[in-house]
Design an enzyme around this catalytic site. Structure first.
Site, PDB file in Angstrom:
ATOM      1  N   SER A 119       0.827  -1.206   0.000  1.00 46.04           N
ATOM      2  CA  SER A 119       0.000   0.000   0.000  1.00 46.04           C
ATOM      3  C   SER A 119       0.857   1.250   0.000  1.00 46.04           C
ATOM      4  CB  SER A 119      -0.873  -0.012   1.258  1.00 46.04           C
ATOM      5  OG  SER A 119      -1.515   1.228   1.424  1.00 46.04           O
ATOM      6  N   TYR A 143      -1.537  -0.024  10.315  1.00 42.61           N
ATOM      7  CA  TYR A 143      -1.864  -0.642   9.031  1.00 42.61           C
ATOM      8  C   TYR A 143      -0.678  -0.541   8.065  1.00 42.61           C
ATOM      9  CZ  TYR A 143      -3.481  -1.137   4.296  1.00 42.61           C
ATOM     10  OH  TYR A 143      -3.561  -1.511   2.987  1.00 42.61           O
ATOM     11  N   LYS A 147       2.097  -3.493   6.467  1.00 49.72           N
ATOM     12  CA  LYS A 147       2.402  -3.685   5.042  1.00 49.72           C
ATOM     13  C   LYS A 147       3.906  -3.577   4.791  1.00 49.72           C
ATOM     14  CE  LYS A 147      -1.576  -4.666   3.356  1.00 49.72           C
ATOM     15  NZ  LYS A 147      -1.803  -5.962   2.689  1.00 49.72           N
TER      16      LYS A 147
END
Ligand code: WQD
Length: 325
Positions: A119, A143, A147
């Site tokens: 991402s 988050y 990643k």
């Protein structure tokens, strides 16, 4: 030989699966169906499996051997920034723990190619608007951190053994390749605005005093079908790649502000939307745009579809979902 797609019943995964099915590549889907749906896998075999389960690596290796899998596209993950701030250890268990199990299975089943769903969240809030892959990743929420850790794991695994892998850093994904495969969750700008419109609510704009031409946040919106095609391009590239591991931005290099997106939604829907301006959302950079040079040069991929097509297809999918198409 077939391709295993984790998260293949989800929004992006369903597009990847449909493209593989259409081009005649045998595919098997692994999904825990927590947000995915059985009717989205275009007829591909589906194995319901929670990748964080203690026995997930064994099960996945069995599935891979049974289907003669030689490549994995790993999309199964949690993706809500706010939720990741509230439940950090759970996010690490889901996104990092899940990937550990998948990589164990890769090893056991002798899989050679791997495409990882990363991402633009790995960049955090960089000090420049346009980022290429050499910009130091500094995620600003759990988050994005999960990643980035995933990318590091893949890089390390490809340094030994035979696995070749690519991480795709998605920018702002929206739209639908087919109306029935639209994003069923309203978690991002386009779907949130459509969802609010459905309920008779005005779109909310986070901040109008950014250092951008109209004062609202600028992002790089990429059509989900273009993004799905990038996965296939990466998979093909890994067939011949000697480098072992690479990271690619998946964005168009073009940009749109929040107000421009809302204006497109007005245009395709024929409805008038009066934005409600509120405070900036914490952590939102003014602008975040991909430099897509590397993916264009090395994978011969570029985002072909415009913001207009993105929004028009999202609108069509929205109408399909609410039963009006
Ligand atoms: C886009 C723009 C908002 C909603 C997030 C994740 C990122 C990636 C993509 C998964 C911003 C503004 C939004 C609203 C608004 N996810 N906005 N009103 O924050 O760029 O990226 O999704 O990989 O990791 O961080 O996407 O769609 O939330 O916001 O004004 O109701 O729209 O401030 O400028 P974002 P988004």
């Amino acid at each position: 030989m077939s391709v295993l797609v984790t998260g293949g019943a989800g929004y992006i995964g369903a597009h990847v699966v449909r493209l593989l099915v259409e081009r005649g590549t045998p595919v098997v889907v692994v999904d825990d169906l927590s947000t995915g749906a059985r009717d989205r896998v275009s007829g591909a075999p589906l194995e319901a499996l929670d990748l964080t389960d203690a026995r997930a690596a064994d099960r996945l290796a069995d599935i891979a051997r049974a289907h003669d899998v030689d490549a994995i596209i790993h999309l199964a993950a949690k993706k809500q920034v706010g939720e990741s701030v509230m439940r950090p250890s759970w996010y690490y268990r889901q996104n990092v723990g899940g990937l550990v199990n998948v990589l164990d299975a890769v090893d056991r089943a002798g899989i050679e190619r791997f495409v990882f769903s990363s991402s633009a969240a790995v960049y955090g809030a960089p000090d420049r608007a346009i980022v290429d892959e050499t910009v130091d990743p500094r995620p600003i929420n759990p988050y994005g951190e999960t990643k980035l850790v995933g990318e590091w794991m893949l890089r390390d695994v490809t340094r030994v053994g035979d696995l070749r892998a690519a991480s795709l850093r998605y920018f702002n994904v929206a739209g639908a390749g087919w109306p029935e495969l639209g994003d069923p969750q309203a978690l991002n700008l386009v779907t949130i605005v459509l969802d609010r419109m459905e309920r008779g609510e005005r779109p909310v704009v986070f901040g109008r005093d950014f250092d951008t031409p109209d004062g609202t946040g600028i992002r790089d919106y990429v059509h989900v079908l273009d993004l799905a095609e990038a996965h296939l391009a990466a998979l093909d590239h890994l067939r011949h790649d000697r480098a072992g591991y690479a990271v690619f931005n998946v964005g168009t290099g073009t940009s749109a502000s929040v107000l421009e997106v809302i204006r497109e939604i007005e245009r395709v829907s024929g409805r008038r939307l009066e934005a409600e301006f509120v405070e900036r959302r914490e952590g939102d950079p003014a602008s975040l745009i991909a430099d897509p040079t590397r993916i264009r040069t090395e994978l011969d991929w570029h985002g072909r579809r415009s913001l207009r097509e993105i929004v028009a297809s999202a609108w069509e999918a929205h109408r399909h979902r609410v039963g009006r198409a």
